[in-house]
Design a protein around this motif. Structure first.
Motif, short mmCIF file in Angstrom:
data_model
loop_
_atom_site.label_atom_id
_atom_site.label_comp_id
_atom_site.label_asym_id
_atom_site.label_seq_id
_atom_site.Cartn_x
_atom_site.Cartn_y
_atom_site.Cartn_z
N SER A 203 43.13 17.84 35.87
CA SER A 203 44.49 17.94 35.56
C SER A 203 44.89 18.97 34.06
N ASP A 204 44.08 18.00 33.29
CA ASP A 204 44.09 19.52 31.93
C ASP A 204 43.72 20.11 31.91
N SER A 205 42.24 20.28 32.40
CA SER A 205 41.46 21.45 32.84
C SER A 205 43.01 22.78 33.04
N LEU A 206 43.59 22.00 34.27
CA LEU A 206 44.01 22.87 35.87
C LEU A 206 45.76 23.67 34.68
N ASN A 207 45.85 22.18 34.29
CA ASN A 207 46.82 22.85 33.54
C ASN A 207 47.25 24.43 31.50
N PHE A 256 36.68 29.41 42.80
CA PHE A 256 35.21 28.77 42.79
C PHE A 256 34.48 30.62 42.24
N GLU A 257 35.31 31.16 42.87
CA GLU A 257 34.38 32.57 43.01
C GLU A 257 35.42 33.41 41.38
N ILE A 258 36.85 33.01 41.16
CA ILE A 258 37.35 33.60 40.37
C ILE A 258 36.63 32.93 39.30
N LEU A 259 37.04 31.72 39.23
CA LEU A 259 36.48 31.00 38.03
C LEU A 259 34.64 31.44 37.02
N ASN A 260 33.57 31.91 38.25
CA ASN A 260 32.73 32.44 37.87
C ASN A 260 32.87 33.44 36.91
N GLU A 261 33.80 34.50 37.90
CA GLU A 261 33.71 36.43 37.41
C GLU A 261 34.64 35.96 35.69
N ILE A 262 35.19 34.83 35.78
CA ILE A 262 35.82 34.24 34.86
C ILE A 262 34.86 34.22 33.31
N ASP A 263 34.14 33.14 33.79
CA ASP A 263 33.03 32.88 32.81
C ASP A 263 32.06 34.57 32.53
N GLU A 264 31.67 35.18 33.24
CA GLU A 264 31.20 36.11 33.28
C GLU A 264 31.51 37.42 32.45
N SER A 271 37.65 28.99 24.47
CA SER A 271 38.17 27.64 25.08
C SER A 271 39.00 28.00 26.30
N TYR A 272 39.48 28.87 26.63
CA TYR A 272 39.57 29.12 28.20
C TYR A 272 38.01 29.65 29.18
N LYS A 273 37.31 29.29 29.23
CA LYS A 273 36.06 29.37 29.48
C LYS A 273 35.83 28.05 29.48
N ALA A 274 35.77 27.15 28.21
CA ALA A 274 34.82 25.71 28.50
C ALA A 274 35.75 24.96 29.95
N SER A 276 38.15 25.93 32.30
CA SER A 276 37.33 26.64 33.32
C SER A 276 36.12 26.62 33.97
N ASN A 277 35.30 26.12 33.07
CA ASN A 277 33.86 25.69 33.69
C ASN A 277 33.62 24.99 34.03
N LYS A 278 34.83 23.56 33.29
CA LYS A 278 34.34 22.19 33.50
C LYS A 278 35.03 22.55 35.12
N ILE A 279 35.81 23.15 36.10
CA ILE A 279 36.47 22.80 37.41
C ILE A 279 35.15 23.20 38.32
N ARG A 280 35.17 24.69 37.46
CA ARG A 280 33.92 25.77 38.13
C ARG A 280 32.30 24.41 38.66
N ASP A 281 32.31 23.32 37.23
CA ASP A 281 30.78 23.13 37.43
C ASP A 281 31.28 21.47 38.60
N LEU A 282 32.34 21.08 38.60
CA LEU A 282 32.87 20.44 39.62
C LEU A 282 33.66 20.55 41.07
N ILE A 283 33.55 21.66 40.74
CA ILE A 283 33.41 22.66 42.83
C ILE A 283 31.49 22.83 42.96
N SER A 284 30.55 22.96 42.39
CA SER A 284 29.48 23.32 42.29
C SER A 284 29.04 21.72 42.75
N ALA A 285 29.11 20.98 41.93
CA ALA A 285 28.57 19.39 42.30
C ALA A 285 28.91 18.90 43.81
#
Length: 418
Positions: A203-207, A256-264, A271-274, A276-285
């Protein structure tokens, strides 16, 4: 953290020397033919339930097993009235029993964590204390070897991944792998551990992602805003937020695809990538876990986001299979920030016609606040056609409630445990 090899195993019986003694149960003499015959009914490696009736000394106690009452070599940590499952190590000339499995509670009361550690003959460390506390919320009993296996893997994992996850994340995943009879491999744990990040962290990451969306360059900003708008307006598409790809619309990117592009992107802050990557890694897992769940061993998991009073919340749903031997409940986990009380963690269990809610909050005023809204809660449930047979609000130990869930009747009950 003590290494697995350093754990003192007082239940392992040392060799017994010969000697005299007039008592037929004496550890220094051969068993009588009658006793030997009774022992022969037991097989080495067999698991039997035994109760400690009386201690003789640090090594020997009278025990009651299905074939009678005998003297046996058991761990010195066990005391009178301890009742658990033992594995038979030896039968002749002496009965030697090794602790195998311990119930996490009993009908009259619930074993404390310290009692479970004593009976299991485990050190009172932060790791084992937390492991027992988490394990007892999943099962009605604990197998000692399971705990030792998890400790062994954790020591290896901790060496290289000290700061990549919390202890609770590791324990929840390890216990779920254990229950699903999946391998406790370091590689599998590394891939799946982002799945067990707590709901309030998601929730914190989404907000953060939403409130700082202006950091993003176009078209990422517009694409992300469109997806988050589905959550804010409670559209059905919000239920597809935590998937790898949108199969029915190839032109529309998934979260997930948008979060990947944010990371790239080189235009987005660390800080924004950190976040967004928390959620991206969650979706992958989550995707990997649910592929594994198709085997029928692991429970299906999925997440539902919702938006309330300018804040994103996350509901984690765990759907376990119904089996012939045991009816597994469906569980929901989510956390909610409450004004002046802080975060409230919630675990809901739906089982037959029962709905149980377990709430955790560090503020001692929480129980008073909850009790004051009891009538409103009853009214709200009745408006949704949930006709209650009972409503209970208590501060009972959660493990006691969990232990009773399979033996309760099927009347419509709503239970809140704080």
């Amino acid at each position: 953290m003590s290494e697995i090899s350093n754990i003192k195993s007082t239940h392992n019986i040392t060799a017994i020397s010969g000697g005299g003694g007039g008592n037929q149960y004496s550890g220094q003499q051969q068993s009588s033919p009658k006793q030997e015959n009774k022992h022969s009914k037991l097989r080495i490696g067999e698991v039997v339930r035994a109760t400690i009736l009386e201690r003789v000394d640090d090594e020997v106690a009278y025990v009651r097993i299905p074939t009678g009452t005998f003297k046996a070599y058991v761990g010195k940590n066990l005391i009178k009235d301890d009742s658990l499952l033992f594995k038979v190590n030896e039968t002749n000339p002496y009965l030697i029993l090794k602790v195998h499995e311990v119930p996490t509670g009993k009908r009259e009361a619930t074993f404390s964590t310290d009692e479970l550690l004593r009976i299991l003959d485990l050190p009172k460390t932060e790791f084992y204390t937390e492991l027992v506390n988490v394990f007892r919320t999943y099962k009605n009993s604990i197998v000692r070897e399971d705990l030792l296996s998890i400790n062994k893997v954790y020591n290896k994992y901790y060496e290289d991944h000290k700061y990549e996850s919390t202890l609770r994340q590791f324990l929840q995943l390890s216990i779920e792998l254990n229950l699903s009879k999946l391998p406790l491999s370091i590689n599998l744990i590394k891939k799946l551990i982002p799945l067990y990040v707590e709901e309030n962290v998601i929730s914190d990451s989404l907000n953060y992602i939403d409130k700082n969306i202006n950091e993003l360059p176009e078209p990422l900003k517009s694409e992300l805003a469109e997806l988050l708008d589905d959550v804010k307006k409670n559209k059905y598409n919000k239920n597809n937020l935590f998937i790898l790809a949108i199969s029915d619309d190839k032109d529309k990117k998934s979260f997930f695809e948008i979060l990947n592009e944010i990371d790239e992107s080189e235009k987005v802050s660390k800080s924004y990538k950190a976040k967004s990557n928390k959620i991206r890694d969650l979706i992958s897992a989550l995707s990997l876990w649910n592929i594994i769940s198709f085997s029928g061993k692991a429970p299906l998991q999925y997440f539902i986001p919702y938006y309330f009073e300018n804040y994103y919340f996350i509901i984690r749903i765990t759907k376990r299979n119904y089996t012939s031997s045991k009816l597994e409940p469906i569980s929901f986990n989510f956390s909610v920030p409450v004004e002046n009380l802080g975060e409230v963690k919630n675990k809901m269990i739906a089982f037959q016609k029962q709905l149980k809610v377990y709430m955790s909050n560090e503020n001692n005023k929480f129980i008073e606040s909850l009790d004051s809204f009891k009538d409103k809660l009853v009214s709200s449930l009745e408006k949704n056609n949930y006709n209650l047979s009972s409503l209970k609000i208590s501060v009972d130990d959660i493990s006691k409630e969990l232990n009773e869930i399979n033996s309760a009747d099927t009347a419509q009950h709503f239970t809140i445990v704080v």
